[in-house]
Scaffold this motif. Sequence first.
Motif, mmCIF file in Angstrom:
data_model
loop_
_atom_site.group_PDB
_atom_site.id
_atom_site.type_symbol
_atom_site.label_atom_id
_atom_site.label_comp_id
_atom_site.label_asym_id
_atom_site.label_seq_id
_atom_site.Cartn_x
_atom_site.Cartn_y
_atom_site.Cartn_z
ATOM 1 N N PRO A 120 0.871 -1.377 -0.019
ATOM 2 C CA PRO A 120 -0.007 0.042 -0.008
ATOM 3 C C PRO A 120 0.806 1.287 -0.086
ATOM 4 N N LEU A 121 1.979 1.375 0.600
ATOM 5 C CA LEU A 121 2.596 2.460 0.971
ATOM 6 C C LEU A 121 3.666 2.706 -0.232
ATOM 7 N N LEU A 122 4.179 1.889 -1.086
ATOM 8 C CA LEU A 122 5.159 2.246 -2.063
ATOM 9 C C LEU A 122 4.805 1.524 -3.374
ATOM 10 N N GLY A 123 3.775 0.514 -3.254
ATOM 11 C CA GLY A 123 3.398 -0.317 -4.433
ATOM 12 C C GLY A 123 4.510 -1.214 -4.972
ATOM 13 N N ILE A 124 5.076 -1.779 -3.848
ATOM 14 C CA ILE A 124 6.042 -3.010 -4.236
ATOM 15 C C ILE A 124 5.818 -3.800 -3.266
ATOM 16 N N ALA A 160 13.734 5.103 -6.827
ATOM 17 C CA ALA A 160 13.188 6.427 -6.370
ATOM 18 C C ALA A 160 13.172 6.397 -5.006
ATOM 19 N N PHE A 161 12.743 5.610 -4.232
ATOM 20 C CA PHE A 161 12.889 5.665 -2.693
ATOM 21 C C PHE A 161 14.333 5.535 -2.186
ATOM 22 N N GLN A 162 15.249 4.547 -2.956
ATOM 23 C CA GLN A 162 16.656 4.733 -2.436
ATOM 24 C C GLN A 162 17.371 5.706 -2.860
ATOM 25 N N PHE A 163 17.076 6.300 -3.939
ATOM 26 C CA PHE A 163 17.963 7.359 -4.374
ATOM 27 C C PHE A 163 17.839 8.704 -3.754
ATOM 28 N N LEU A 206 17.304 14.859 17.241
ATOM 29 C CA LEU A 206 18.113 14.297 16.260
ATOM 30 C C LEU A 206 16.970 13.410 15.346
ATOM 31 N N ILE A 207 15.699 12.988 15.909
ATOM 32 C CA ILE A 207 14.872 12.013 15.180
ATOM 33 C C ILE A 207 14.128 12.735 14.101
ATOM 34 N N VAL A 208 13.855 14.083 14.376
ATOM 35 C CA VAL A 208 12.737 14.663 13.715
ATOM 36 C C VAL A 208 13.296 14.962 12.226
ATOM 37 N N PRO A 209 14.562 15.420 11.937
ATOM 38 C CA PRO A 209 14.750 15.518 10.505
ATOM 39 C C PRO A 209 15.028 13.952 9.954
ATOM 40 N N PHE A 210 15.260 12.914 10.731
ATOM 41 C CA PHE A 210 15.310 11.876 10.173
ATOM 42 C C PHE A 210 13.837 11.203 9.715
ATOM 43 N N VAL A 211 12.883 11.528 10.584
ATOM 44 C CA VAL A 211 11.618 11.113 10.201
ATOM 45 C C VAL A 211 11.118 11.991 8.901
ATOM 46 N N VAL A 212 11.350 13.178 8.992
ATOM 47 C CA VAL A 212 11.145 14.083 7.682
ATOM 48 C C VAL A 212 11.858 13.437 6.491
ATOM 49 N N ILE A 213 12.989 13.136 6.568
ATOM 50 C CA ILE A 213 13.674 12.376 5.560
ATOM 51 C C ILE A 213 12.898 11.189 5.103
ATOM 52 N N MET A 214 12.789 10.358 5.833
ATOM 53 C CA MET A 214 11.774 8.935 5.698
ATOM 54 C C MET A 214 10.602 9.167 4.987
ATOM 55 N N ILE A 215 9.885 10.098 5.592
ATOM 56 C CA ILE A 215 8.455 10.686 4.700
ATOM 57 C C ILE A 215 8.491 11.136 3.535
ATOM 58 N N VAL A 223 9.607 8.133 1.066
ATOM 59 C CA VAL A 223 8.172 7.501 0.502
ATOM 60 C C VAL A 223 7.313 8.414 -0.500
ATOM 61 N N PHE A 224 7.481 9.765 -0.300
ATOM 62 C CA PHE A 224 6.586 10.796 -1.163
ATOM 63 C C PHE A 224 7.417 10.549 -2.405
ATOM 64 N N GLY A 225 8.682 10.502 -2.401
ATOM 65 C CA GLY A 225 9.403 10.625 -3.762
ATOM 66 C C GLY A 225 9.134 9.410 -4.603
ATOM 67 N N ALA A 226 9.057 8.058 -3.761
ATOM 68 C CA ALA A 226 8.563 7.025 -4.630
ATOM 69 C C ALA A 226 7.343 6.982 -5.014
ATOM 70 N N ASN A 227 6.479 7.559 -4.514
ATOM 71 C CA ASN A 227 5.188 7.782 -5.134
ATOM 72 C C ASN A 227 5.076 8.532 -6.281
ATOM 73 N N LEU A 228 5.719 9.846 -6.160
ATOM 74 C CA LEU A 228 5.771 10.446 -7.258
ATOM 75 C C LEU A 228 6.230 9.920 -8.586
#
Lengths: 153, 221
Positions: free
Chosen positions: B112-116, B157-160, B192-201, B204-209
């Motif tokens: 559901p999240l990434l379509g993979i 796209a997710f990894q890049f 420390l974890i806030v930018p990390f979570v933003v990065i992870m989101i 996922v967003f980029g992979a969905n684009l």
Amino acid sequence: MEIKEKKMITDVFVDGARKGWNIGISSVMPNVMMAFVIIHALKITGILDILGKVFGPVMAVFGLPGEAATVLMGAWLSMGGGVGVAVSLFTQGVIDGAQVAILTPAIFLMGAQIQYAGRLLGAAEVESRHYGILFGICILNAFLSMFVMRFFV
Amino acid sequence: MNEKNEQKKVGIVAYLSLIFAIVFFSGFFAKAAGWLGVLDFTVLNGDYGKIIGEGGKSFTFRGTGGYGAKDGFLFALNLIPTVMFALAVVSVVEYLGALDAARQLLTPLLRPLLGIPGSTGLALIASLQSTDAGAGMTKLLYDEKEITNDERTIFAAFQFTAGGTITNYFATGAALFALSAADGSMAVTVPLIVPFVVIMIFKVFGANLMRFYLKAASKKQ
């Protein structure tokens, strides 16, 4: 994946710290030093001021001074480079702690693209006709993340 | 893919270590009084002693007014303990199975999240540790027909964007959290974890684009 042997947790910690030392000495330190030299050179030649003025209007959208564009340029080449430039601008008083935080996700989201095009997209044999959009997504991500970070600082 | 790794049991310790890692880097206990501070990265990371200089002003070993390569050297030196400590903690929680727990939790969400497919879970976690490992495993997944060409592009796209996230962020990025303001207080107050979570989101967003772009492109044809 290697088979994990039983190790003392203290050994794992020390191994990790050693890895940190190696990265610190072989990556962080040279990158920070290079960034300090480049930013100092840009400063005494007046180029940093010019960059600040040119990129000022764009970067202002994200609550950043124009000079912060150099962080993104550095990041695009290598993540360590981006971090180094951010650290250098911070010590020069050009950006403050909150602005470092705004830039942090962007440094990684558009970081090391040139290297990773080969190491990731090339190695995974992604069709090259998609490279353009893949680069675009990273840069878009970086800019959007700066918007998002403004809510946290 | 490696069957043994796919079926490796994820115990309670693995889940606890994942929760610990999240709490430890979240800054949740940064200001906690007393012993709870032991659950916080910045508390245990500590601080340098001060050198009293002219006029009773206090300085760190870096001093003030430095510039250029020499100042860069001393400044970088002052960032290294944070990098060492962050990677040491990440190593310990990885060893205790935090990433296996994360993989277990993520696998049913990947479709559901990434379509993979869920079978990419191991490669996804590996890609967060090493860009090259992720790339190699992605090629293998395609060669073994676990994923289609389009799924490979979405996964790429997710990894890049923010490749090798955990290693790069907690090694190089941790340095940014070692910065201190003129009064000696921490300059970056965001945990420390806030930018990390933003990065992870955004990963996922980029992979969905990419996912929507590929869908739109296939409709056109």
